[in-house]
Structures are given as structure tokens and as C-alpha cells.
Design a protein around this motif. Structure first.
Motif, mmCIF file in Angstrom:
data_model
loop_
_atom_site.group_PDB
_atom_site.id
_atom_site.type_symbol
_atom_site.label_atom_id
_atom_site.label_comp_id
_atom_site.label_asym_id
_atom_site.label_seq_id
_atom_site.Cartn_x
_atom_site.Cartn_y
_atom_site.Cartn_z
ATOM 1 N N LYS A 187 5.219 -6.850 -7.959
ATOM 2 C CA LYS A 187 5.809 -5.596 -7.164
ATOM 3 C C LYS A 187 6.609 -4.695 -8.061
ATOM 4 O O LYS A 187 6.282 -3.453 -8.162
ATOM 5 C CB LYS A 187 6.447 -6.101 -5.989
ATOM 6 C CG LYS A 187 5.546 -6.416 -4.793
ATOM 7 C CD LYS A 187 6.281 -6.566 -3.388
ATOM 8 C CE LYS A 187 6.010 -7.843 -2.849
ATOM 9 N NZ LYS A 187 7.024 -7.831 -1.548
ATOM 10 N N ARG A 188 7.657 -5.397 -8.848
ATOM 11 C CA ARG A 188 8.165 -4.720 -9.625
ATOM 12 C C ARG A 188 7.631 -3.722 -10.581
ATOM 13 O O ARG A 188 7.915 -2.666 -11.046
ATOM 14 C CB ARG A 188 9.171 -5.408 -10.429
ATOM 15 C CG ARG A 188 10.603 -4.805 -10.856
ATOM 16 C CD ARG A 188 11.592 -5.658 -11.419
ATOM 17 N NE ARG A 188 12.288 -6.575 -10.245
ATOM 18 C CZ ARG A 188 13.120 -7.459 -10.230
ATOM 19 N NH1 ARG A 188 13.360 -8.061 -11.362
ATOM 20 N NH2 ARG A 188 13.552 -7.752 -9.307
ATOM 21 N N ASN A 189 6.385 -4.297 -11.017
ATOM 22 C CA ASN A 189 5.583 -3.455 -12.077
ATOM 23 C C ASN A 189 4.304 -2.567 -11.560
ATOM 24 O O ASN A 189 3.710 -1.972 -12.564
ATOM 25 C CB ASN A 189 5.279 -4.591 -13.247
ATOM 26 C CG ASN A 189 6.344 -4.994 -14.073
ATOM 27 O OD1 ASN A 189 6.690 -4.202 -14.956
ATOM 28 N ND2 ASN A 189 6.858 -6.258 -13.906
ATOM 29 N N PHE A 190 4.207 -2.959 -10.342
ATOM 30 C CA PHE A 190 2.863 -2.147 -9.816
ATOM 31 C C PHE A 190 2.800 -0.824 -10.186
ATOM 32 O O PHE A 190 4.010 0.038 -10.222
ATOM 33 C CB PHE A 190 2.928 -2.087 -8.380
ATOM 34 C CG PHE A 190 2.448 -3.590 -7.705
ATOM 35 C CD1 PHE A 190 1.394 -4.437 -8.714
ATOM 36 C CD2 PHE A 190 2.497 -3.911 -6.572
ATOM 37 C CE1 PHE A 190 0.819 -5.749 -7.980
ATOM 38 C CE2 PHE A 190 1.995 -5.178 -5.905
ATOM 39 C CZ PHE A 190 1.290 -5.842 -6.930
ATOM 40 N N VAL A 191 1.535 -0.104 -10.246
ATOM 41 C CA VAL A 191 1.570 1.506 -10.165
ATOM 42 C C VAL A 191 1.663 1.800 -8.801
ATOM 43 O O VAL A 191 1.292 1.306 -7.749
ATOM 44 C CB VAL A 191 -0.115 1.688 -10.720
ATOM 45 C CG1 VAL A 191 -0.291 3.225 -10.450
ATOM 46 C CG2 VAL A 191 -0.304 1.424 -12.353
ATOM 47 N N ASP B 257 -3.288 0.872 -2.974
ATOM 48 C CA ASP B 257 -1.849 0.573 -2.386
ATOM 49 C C ASP B 257 -1.551 -0.987 -2.583
ATOM 50 O O ASP B 257 -2.088 -2.082 -2.014
ATOM 51 C CB ASP B 257 -1.675 0.905 -1.034
ATOM 52 C CG ASP B 257 -0.239 0.436 -0.479
ATOM 53 O OD1 ASP B 257 0.515 -0.362 -1.203
ATOM 54 O OD2 ASP B 257 -0.032 1.146 0.501
ATOM 55 N N TYR B 258 -1.254 -1.162 -3.961
ATOM 56 C CA TYR B 258 -1.207 -2.885 -4.536
ATOM 57 C C TYR B 258 -0.239 -3.540 -3.634
ATOM 58 O O TYR B 258 -0.701 -4.669 -3.343
ATOM 59 C CB TYR B 258 -0.938 -2.870 -5.944
ATOM 60 C CG TYR B 258 -2.250 -1.918 -6.732
ATOM 61 C CD1 TYR B 258 -3.202 -1.828 -6.344
ATOM 62 C CD2 TYR B 258 -1.645 -1.307 -7.837
ATOM 63 C CE1 TYR B 258 -4.352 -0.884 -6.776
ATOM 64 C CE2 TYR B 258 -2.495 -0.278 -8.515
ATOM 65 C CZ TYR B 258 -3.848 -0.107 -7.951
ATOM 66 O OH TYR B 258 -4.592 0.564 -8.541
ATOM 67 N N ALA B 259 0.967 -2.810 -3.302
ATOM 68 C CA ALA B 259 1.944 -3.836 -2.558
ATOM 69 C C ALA B 259 1.296 -3.974 -1.187
ATOM 70 O O ALA B 259 1.587 -5.167 -0.547
ATOM 71 C CB ALA B 259 3.137 -2.910 -2.373
ATOM 72 N N ALA B 260 0.576 -3.284 -0.572
ATOM 73 C CA ALA B 260 -0.105 -3.450 0.905
ATOM 74 C C ALA B 260 -0.698 -4.626 0.909
ATOM 75 O O ALA B 260 -0.585 -5.377 1.692
ATOM 76 C CB ALA B 260 -0.629 -2.209 1.197
ATOM 77 N N SER B 261 -1.688 -4.847 -0.256
ATOM 78 C CA SER B 261 -2.464 -5.903 -0.282
ATOM 79 C C SER B 261 -1.688 -7.219 -0.442
ATOM 80 O O SER B 261 -2.004 -8.231 0.120
ATOM 81 C CB SER B 261 -3.386 -5.917 -1.654
ATOM 82 O OG SER B 261 -4.213 -4.451 -1.445
#
Ligand code: FES
Ligand code: FES
Lengths: 786, 163
Positions: free
Chosen positions: A401-405, A422-426
């Protein structure tokens, strides 16, 4: 949402024929008077073919003809080409020798076709092939991809160091600078094991030459019959396009392996004129193992640089990719533009530098297999991210999460522009579904039972919707990657849709019909999808790279726009209203603000009767075509979490839980999408735990049957929990991203991350067989004791 | 050449065949019943499963002459006219197929599993019992659901495994 529209779980229209045995696959087709072809294949991995003595074979009953590479050369039949130009770092073009359809001079892998025997029956052709006296001069072979560039063996005179290209991508200086200021560097060496695609329907071809018209018909197991026709016409000189009809009827799975043109269909087509008979060939399974293009087969060293908080600063990757003995049709783009361009994963990485050497060995050609480059990229990214998190003592979900776009559009350092996600959502949804918080308790419970439990993430991204034609052209593609569609409305109001996509299990007859039925407001049973025949569909680029939804259906949508526009013009005349006042909704044309309306079938009938509108302004009929060229790739992404329990006494890995949360954009049919995800995961789990194509040092494929190559079976797999989060794709009219390859891309890293988590030991190669896991468990136990 | 006669899907059939002719070749090539498929050459994949005298058999592993006088049912003979067999209907309802190539063998095996185990077999039993059938497309998830549902609909009395 209607019961059959976009988003509905519509049961598949095509299933009735498949569940009753009425499917029509290539080997089910017979032509009166057909003869049979059997290929004599090289038994040696590398050998000069001095001569082929056919006299004994020709004397056998039923044998009609024996042909070799010399016969093809005499008729100027060309060699199979590489369809994507790659340049090396120094600017030189790749070394890509063609693959003769029957050996000319040298055989370069076990299975390379040396000669073909045509006979009345398959058994007679087989006897003939065995009776051929082939005089070989055996040559040393090189099999290992890590040894071939320094080997004294040379496969092709025009490919020094057995190298196709030495390619690079990214900013080397910026990446070096990132590493220079790193707080921590994680290093990893990985092998991506060689796989055999293994569609359950073996490849087959049935070709027929009509002397009366001078034209050929070829039935073949193809994911893209028009591309097959183009290659056979333009490069192989078998027949001009307008004299060659290619039909791919029902196709029993492909996974990439049925994209390419292979020697067998070329030879059958050419030979049907030679012997004046239809010629049929069907592979047996061992033949499939030694001739279908294999997948993967990379060796990679990677380093990841982080600051003290675990933020990624730079990524360096060096990969050697095995192309096998010849560059297959799309092989050269797989370890380059389908691989290194995805090395940014879901992460905001300021600097990336990748080097890829593609090399030749005396093995079966390697090409795209489900995911094609993207599984290899994901395996590297998601393994090294996991190891980095562990080394830095950061929870792997937090590290990711710290590195997600987080902001879109996002330009990566390796070409791609991610448009939405929305990568954090998945990730969050997947953590909830698997109860990530409860994992430590489950781990303790397992430990009490003497078992090792581990959990592994894989946050993959892929580039699908392949692809904007000019963009891929600038990267070296020999073709454009648009798709075509034609919508033919019949006078009675039912509809035929001709598409250049070609289903080989994806359910296009249902999903494509859902789109058309919803748009035209007609029943789904009023829509027929026509595909897989070059005489019916004008042109098409076919089905691969999860492109048929995003590109194929967008072409249909574009044709539907034109149909609707013309139907509105006609409706305006019928309703005696201005065209701008006509509304079309739920299958009815109405005049805004009035109760005047007319149904879609009434308009289509009127279009063909043509009594009530001026044909000087509006042509009769209702049929529109469209070519759709995407403006960007699409970027499906998601989070898969695998939980395993390992018995350290036996090394057996049990997958106890699997959660997949994918963002495929708009979903047309959730039932079919879930099925695609299940099947993809199964292939990825197969790669991680079971499957491996193994050669011995002389180049014999040791795993050339289902006795030796371990296919996933029902008992090897769990139930999967599959869910989606949705960010619509902004670059196509339907918002679709594509779903066909996701599971195979995500799964291997998730499994290996879970196993290494359970063992507390990073050294485990795929496939993680019980023996390999048991060994690693012993090492881990010894290390823990020390 | 030798003459072989049997009943296939209720019809009496006979033909002159080479003694080495496999049952699957006889069905596909002599009778043109192409619903029975061939997916391997080592008796591993199950694409060829048919019923011989009511029991599931891999038709690639039996000679046609061994079926002399036998009652053979293939996928083409499973439905009752237009009405699908409950197992066929369950495969469609639960999306237990994609490319369809493994499907005839899967369905014939599934019917046999239910006949042997009775009632609605549980997931573990289904997964174990399907080990002679390979599917490359579905990941088995929906096949397992389909077999369970088809089994429940077949209305075979529950019983212990007959083996
Ligand atoms: S064809 Fe594979 S088991 Fe019979
Ligand atoms: S549906 Fe394709 S092999 Fe099972």
C-alpha cells in the motif's frame, strides 16, 4: 439491468451443443475421399538431415505421397516468420531465422518435422512415416538457456552466440542513481519454469484443394483464422488470400498455443493440391507436447532499492528468455514489450532498468502462453516486493500500500500509461474476504497440528486490450491490432453479428449477444454470433491477450452506433417526424413528446422493403460494419491471496484458501468472468506446484505425456473465492478491461509467497513439488535449529 | 477385418473393422458419433469416457471387438429427446464448461460417479472421483458444483460407494 443485458449472469447459448456432444471441432469434420497425413519428426535435438529415402514407404499399401523440405522449396513455400521486430541495445535488428515447414538442412529440436507421408488411412500413413529411412548426422545440442550464449554449438549461422537480441528498456543512469542512495537493496534470482499449454483439443488441420476453382479450404484449430490466412498467403506463398478460405470451427481451448501458424496446416494445405485429395492431420498428445509452442522459460536476476521507510526507489532486472529453436510468430515481443513494460507492477517506482537477452536452444519454440510475459513480470515484481517487505520487517500488505500508484493517469518509467485503477480497494477487499487479521490465529492452530501455514499476496497488473495499432507498430509489430465487426439486421428483425474475434471457450456467442440484445432491445435468442470463417467475416485479428471484450466488443458497439443512426433516419420517415426528435429505447423508436412509436423489427422490415423513404437519400437495407482501433492498452489489476498449509513430514502443500479480487472494469457476464478467473488460477497453480517441461541434456523432452507432465486435476485445487472491484476503463466505449489471463498472471507469485512464508525460507523453485518443499522444510528446520 | 456388433445409444450397429480398432475410433470414425473426444494417448484425460453396459469406460483404452454384444451409451445418447439429462442441464446451469472439449467425458464420468455413490456426493468425493478427467479451462470449481447439483437432480438413492 435487463435479464440478458450487460452485467447479467446469462447462461451460455453455446452450451447446448457442447453438453450433447454436438460441438463441431476440427477433427470432427470429414471430407469425402480425405487422405491422412503423418509427420516424421526429428528424433534428435540437433542433426543434419543428409537424405530421406522414401522407397520403402512408397511401396507400402495406401501410401499416396512422401514430401520433404526440398519439395516445399521447389514450390517456393516460405518459412514461418517472426512477426515482431526487436532491436538490440546497439541498434542492430534481431537475428530471426525463419522456420521451414519441413526441415531444410538441419533439424533443430526433437519434433522438428522432417517429412510428411500422405496415405489412405492414418494407420497407413503412420506405417509409411516409420518406414522412411532418414540419414542423420547428429550434432551437439545446447538445451540450457543459461549456457547457450557461450556454447560452442551454433543453431543458426545468422544468429551469433545463439542470440536473437540483447534488448534494454528504461533509464539505466537514473536507476543506478536510485540504487546509490538506497537504504536497503533486496536481491533475488528466479527461474520461470517452462510450461506446455495443453489445450485439451489437440491441434488438427483438414485441407482441401478445389481444382475447379483453384481455391483451398482449410479447417484448423486456430484462435485467429484471418491471421493464419494472411501469414500463409503473404509469407508462406501457399495460396493468395482470395483463394484460401480458413475455417476455425469450435476450438477446444488455446491459451495462446493456437495463435500461431504451424508447419502442419501449411503442409496439409499445400499437399492437398499435390495429391489431389483432402488431407487431414490430427496431433496425438505426445506430438502436441513436442510441437505446440511452449510458454515462459526465463532466468532472471532482480534487485529492488528502498529508502528507510520501505518506499521503492529503483528496480533493476536482467532476464534471459529462451525462444527455443526458432522465433515463433509473436515470440520476440513476449519477453520484451509484454514483459518489461509491466515491471512497474502496481507501484510508483521512479526508476526502472531492464535488460533482456532472447536466446535459441535446441528445444521446442516458446511463444505466448496465457498471460504471455505478464505472468513472468508479475512473478518477478511480486516475489521481490514480498521478500523486500520481509527483509525490512514491514507487513507485506502495508509495504504494498505504501508503494501503490494512487493518482491516474500514471506514467511508468517503462512506456505504459496506467489510465484507471484503485489498487488499495482490491487489496483491502481481499484482506477482508480471507480474514487477514485472523491469519496468525490460524497459523498457530496449524502449528499445533504439526503443520506449517503461510499466506501470500500477488498484486498483479496486466496490459490488455491489445492494442493501439500505431503504438505497437512503433514498437515493432508487423500487424495492426484493431478488431472488426459487422452487424447485419435481417428484414424480420433478428440479427447476425460477424466478428473477427474467435471464441475458444470464452463464451462470445453469449456475451457478444448480450451487448447486441441490450442495445437493440431484442431477445438474446434473436442474435447470432458468426465467427471463425474467413469467407463469412471480412477480416479480424482474433482472440488472445484478453482483447475480445475490450477491442472486439468495442468494434461491435461502433457498428451498432451506425445501425442505430441509420434506423433512426428510417424511423423518422415512417413516423413522419424530424430525425432529431427520434428516440430509441428498449427496442422502440418514438417521437419525443408524443405517443407515436414504432418497433425495431418494423423499422428493419421497412429498411429492406424500402417503400417509405427516399432511396436517393437513404440506401435500402440495414447492415453496418466497423473497425475499432483502441486508443490505449487496458490495465486490469487485482489482488490474489493464497493461504497454504504444508505438512513438513511429506512436503505436500495444501491450498486451504484462495481469494481473488480483480478490477476488470465493466463486467459483461459475471458468471463467465468468474469462470475465466478460476481457469486462470488453476493454470497458475499448475505452474507453481505441478507443471514443468523437463529436457534431458541431449534434448529429449522427458515430460511428453500426461504420465510425466503433471496437469492440475480436480483434487489438486480448492474452491476459489472470487470478487471484483470496478473502475471503468476510460479508453473504450464499454469500459471493459479484460479478464482472460488474470488468474494465470497472479497465481504463481501468490502460491510461492505463501509457501516461502510458511517455510520461512526464500529458496524454492517452481514447481514446488512435495519433494522440493520437503527439502526446503528440512533446510529451514536446520537453519532454525542453528 | 473382423465384424463387430453392439448396441450404441439404443441402436443395433455392426461394421467390419480392423481388430486393432479402438472403441473410440469405432464410435468417431465408423458411426460418426464425434461427441466422444480424444485428448491423450495414455488413458489419462477422460475426454473419451462412455458407458459400456452401464459403467464408465475410457473408450481409448478398449478395443471395439471387446464390446461385441455390449450396450454402449455415448454423450449423444444421454438426453431424452429434447430434454437434457439432469447432469447435462447442471453443467450448463453452473457454467461447468468453457471450450467444451472435456465436457462429454466429464458428464459421462459424473453420471457414473453419482450412479456409484448415490445421492448427492460431497465436494471431496467429487474432486477425488474426477481424477481420471482433465479440464484445462474451468479450474474445476464450477464442474464440482455442476456434478453436485446434477447428482442431486438425478435422484439416485444414497448409498455407500460400490467399489
Ligand atoms: S483419450 Fe485421454 S483418456 Fe481416453
Ligand atoms: S472446458 Fe475446456 S477442457 Fe474443460
Amino acid at each position: 439491468m435487463s435479464e440478458t443485458g450487460i452485467g447479467a449472469r446469462v447462461r451460455r447459448k453455446e452450451d447446448r451443443r457442447f453438453v450433447t456432444g454436438a460441438g463441431n471441432y476440427t477433427d470432427d469434420v470429414n471430407i469425402a475421399g480425405q487422405a491422412h497425413a503423418v509427420f516424421r519428426r526429428s528424433e534428435h535435438a540437433h542433426a543434419a538431415v543428409k537424405s530421406v529415402d522414401a522407397s520403402a514407404a512408397l511401396a507400402l499399401p495406401g501410401v499416396l505421397g512422401v514430401f520433404t523440405g526440398d519439395d516445399l522449396a521447389a514450390d517456393e513455400v516460405g518459412a514461418l516468420p517472426a512477426g515482431w521486430m526487436i532491436h538490440s541495445k546497439d541498434g542492430s535488428p534481431m537475428n530471426a531465422p525463419g522456420h521451414p515447414c519441413l526441415v531444410q538442412g538441419k533439424a533443430r529440436y526433437v519434433g522438428d518435422p522432417v517429412a510428411v507421408v500422405i496415405a489412405e488411412t492414418q494407420a497407413q500413413a503412420r506405417a509409411g512415416a516409420e518406414a522412411l529411412e532418414v540419414d542423420y548426422e547428429e550434432l551437439d545440442a545446447v538445451i540450457d538457456l543459461t549456457e547457450t550464449q557461450s556454447s560452442s554449438v551454433l543453431l543458426h549461422d545468422d544468429a551469433p552466440k545463439n542470440t536473437c537480441y540483447e534488448w534494454e528498456l528504461g533509464d539505466k543512469a537514473a536507476t543506478e542513481a536510485a540504487f546509490a542512495k538506497a537504504h536497503h537493496v533486496t536481491r533475488l534470482s528466479l527461474t520461470n519454469n517452462r510450461l506446455v499449454p495443453n489445450a485439451m483439443e489437440p491441434r488438427a488441420a483438414l485441407a482441401d484443394y478445389d481444382a475447379g476453382t483453384g481455391s483451398y479450404t482449410l479447417y484448423t484449430t486456430s484462435q485467429n483464422p484471418h491471421v493464419a490466412r494472411l501469414v500463409m498467403s503473404a509469407f508462406l506463398n501457399v495460396a493468395p488470400e482470395h483463394k484460401l478460405r480458413v475455417i476455425a470451427p469450435d476450438v477446444g481451448g488455446g491459451f495462446g498455443s493456437k495463435i500461431y501458424v504451424y508447419p502442419e496446416e501449411v503442409v496439409c494445405t499445400w499437399a492437398s493440391k499435390k495429391v489431389g485429395r483432402a488431407v487431414k492431420w490430427t496431433a496425438d498428445r505426445t506430438e502436441s507436447f513436442i510441437t505446440d509452442a511452449h510458454g515462459r522459460d526465463h532466468a532472471t536476476d532482480a534487485q529492488l532499492a528502498m529508502d528507510e521507510r520501505g518506499r521503492i526507489l529503483g528496480f533493476r532486472v536482467r532476464t534471459t528468455a529462451n525462444l527455443g529453436a526458432y522465433p515463433s510468430l509473436f515470440a520476440t515481443c513476449v519477453p520484451t514489450y509484454l514483459y518489461a513494460t509491466l515491471l512497474s507492477g502496481q507501484y510508483d517506482i521512479p526508476a526502472i532498468y531492464a535488460e533482456v537477452d532472447a536466446v535459441y536452444t535446441n528445444t521446442v519454440p516458446v511463444d505466448a502462453y496465457r498471460g504471455a510475459g505478464r505472468p513472468e513480470a508479475t512473478f518477478v515484481v511480486e516475489r521481490i516486493v514480498e521478500v523486500a517487505a520481509r527483509e525490512m520487517g514491514i507487513d507485506p500488505a502495508t509495504f504494498r500500500k505504501r508503494n501503490f500508484v494512487k493518482k491516474f493517469p500514471h506514467q511508468t518509467p517503462v512506456i505504459m500509461t496506467y489510465d484507471a485503477g484503485d489498487y488499495a480497494a482490491s487489496l483491502n477487499r481481499a484482506c477482508d474476504l480471507i480474514d487477514y487479521k485472523g491469519f496468525n490465529r490460524r497459523r498457530r492452530d496449524s502449528a499445533r497440528n504439526g503443520k506449517l501455514r503461510g499466506i501470500g499476496f500477488s498484486n498483479y497488473i496486466e496490459a490488455c486490450g491489445i492494442a493501439p495499432s500505431a503504438a505497437v507498430g512503433s514498437l515493432g509489430a508487423g500487424v495492426g491490432l484493431w478488431e472488426s465487426a459487422e452487424v447485419r439486421v435481417n428484414p424480420t428483425g433478428n440479427v447476425e453479428v460477424l466478428t473477427g474475434s474467435h471464441s475458444h471457450g470464452q463464451g462470445h456467442e453469449t456475451t457478444f449477444a448480450q451487448l447486441v440484445a441490450e442495445r437493440l432491445g431484442i431477445g438474446i435468442d434473436q442474435v447470432e454470433i458468426v465467427h471463425g470463417d474467413t469467407d463469412k467475416v471480412q477480416f479480424g485479428m482474433g482472440t488472445y491477450g484478453s482483447r475480445s471484450g475490450a477491442v472486439g466488443m468495442s468494434a461491435i458497439a461502433k457498428a451498432l452506433d451506425k445501425v442505430e443512426a441509420k434506423a433512426k433516419k428510417i424511423a423518422a420517415h415512417l413516423l413522419e417526424a424530424a430525425e432529431g426528435d427520434i428516440e430509441f429505447k428498449d427496442g422502440t423508436f418514438s417521437v419525443t413528446g408524443t405517443d407515436k412509436s414504432i418497433s425495431f423489427p418494423e423499422v428493419s422490415l421497412s429498411a429492406y422493403v424500402a417503400h417509405k423513404f427516399p432511396t436517393s437519400e437513404i440506401e435500402p437495407g440495414l447492415k453496418e460494419g466497423a473497425f475499432y482501433d483502441p486508443s490505449n492498452f487496458t490495465f486490469p489489476a487485482g489482488c490474489h491471496i493464497c493461504e497454504v498449509e504444508i505438512d513438513p513430514a511429506t512436503g505436500v502443500t495444501d491450498i486451504v484458501n484462495w481469494v481473488a479480487v480483480d478490477d476488470f472494469g465493466v463486467v459483461v457476464n459475471p458468471m463467465i468472468v468468474e469462470g475465466q478467473v478460476h481457469g486462470g488460477i488453476a493454470q497458475g497453480v499448475g505452474q507453481a506446484l505441478l507443471e514443468n517441461a523437463v529436457y534431458d541434456s541431449s534434448g529429449q523432452l522427458l515430460t511428453a505425456s500426461y504420465m510425466d507432465y503433471c496437469m492440475p486435476r480436480a483434487d489438486d485445487l480448492p474452491d476459489f473465492t472470487v470478487d471484483t472491484t470496478v473502475t471503468p476503463c476510460p479508453s473504450n466505449p464499454l469500459g471493459i478491461k479484460g479478464c482472460g489471463e488474470a488468474g494465470a498472471i497472479a497465481a504463481p507469485a501468490a502460491v510461492i509467497n505463501a509457501i516461502t512464508d510458511a517455510l520461512g525460507h526464500e529458496e524454492i523453485a517452481m514447481p514446488a513439488t512435495p519433494q522440493a518443499v520437503w527439502r526446503a522444510a528440512q533446510v529451514a528446520a536446520r537453519e532454525a535449529a542453528e | 477385418m473382423t465384424t463387430v456388433a453392439m448396441t450404441v445409444n439404443g441402436d443395433s450397429v455392426s461394421a467390419d473393422v480392423e481388430p486393432r480398432t479402438l472403441l473410440v475410433q469405432f464410435l468417431r470414425e465408423n458411426l460418426l458419433l464425434t461427441g466422444t473426444h480424444v485428448g491423450c494417448d495414455t488413458s489419462q484425460c477422460g475426454a473419451c469416457v462412455v458407458h459400456v453396459n452401464g459403467k464408465a469406460v475410457k473408450a481409448c483404452t478398449m478395443l471395439a471387438v471387446q464390446c461385441e454384444g455390449a450396450e454402449v451409451t455415448t454423450i449423444e445418447g444421454l438426453a431424452d429427446g429434447d430434454a437434457l439429462h439432469p447432469m447435462q442441464a447442471a453443467f450448463q446451469e453452473h457454467h461447468g464448461l468453457q471450450c467444451g472439449f472435456c465436457t462429454p467425458g466429464m458428464i459421462m464420468s459424473a453420471v457414473d460417479i453419482v450412479n456409484r455413490h448415490g445421492g448427492a456426493p460431497d465436494e471431496a468425493t467429487i474432486r477425488k472421483q474426477l481424477d481420471g478427467n482433465i479440464c484445462r479451462c474451468t479450474g474445476y470449481h464450477n464442474i464440482v458444483k455442476a456434478v453436485a447439483a446434477g447428482g442431486a437432480a438425478m435422484d439416485v438413492p444414497a448409498r455407500e460407494a460400490a467399489e
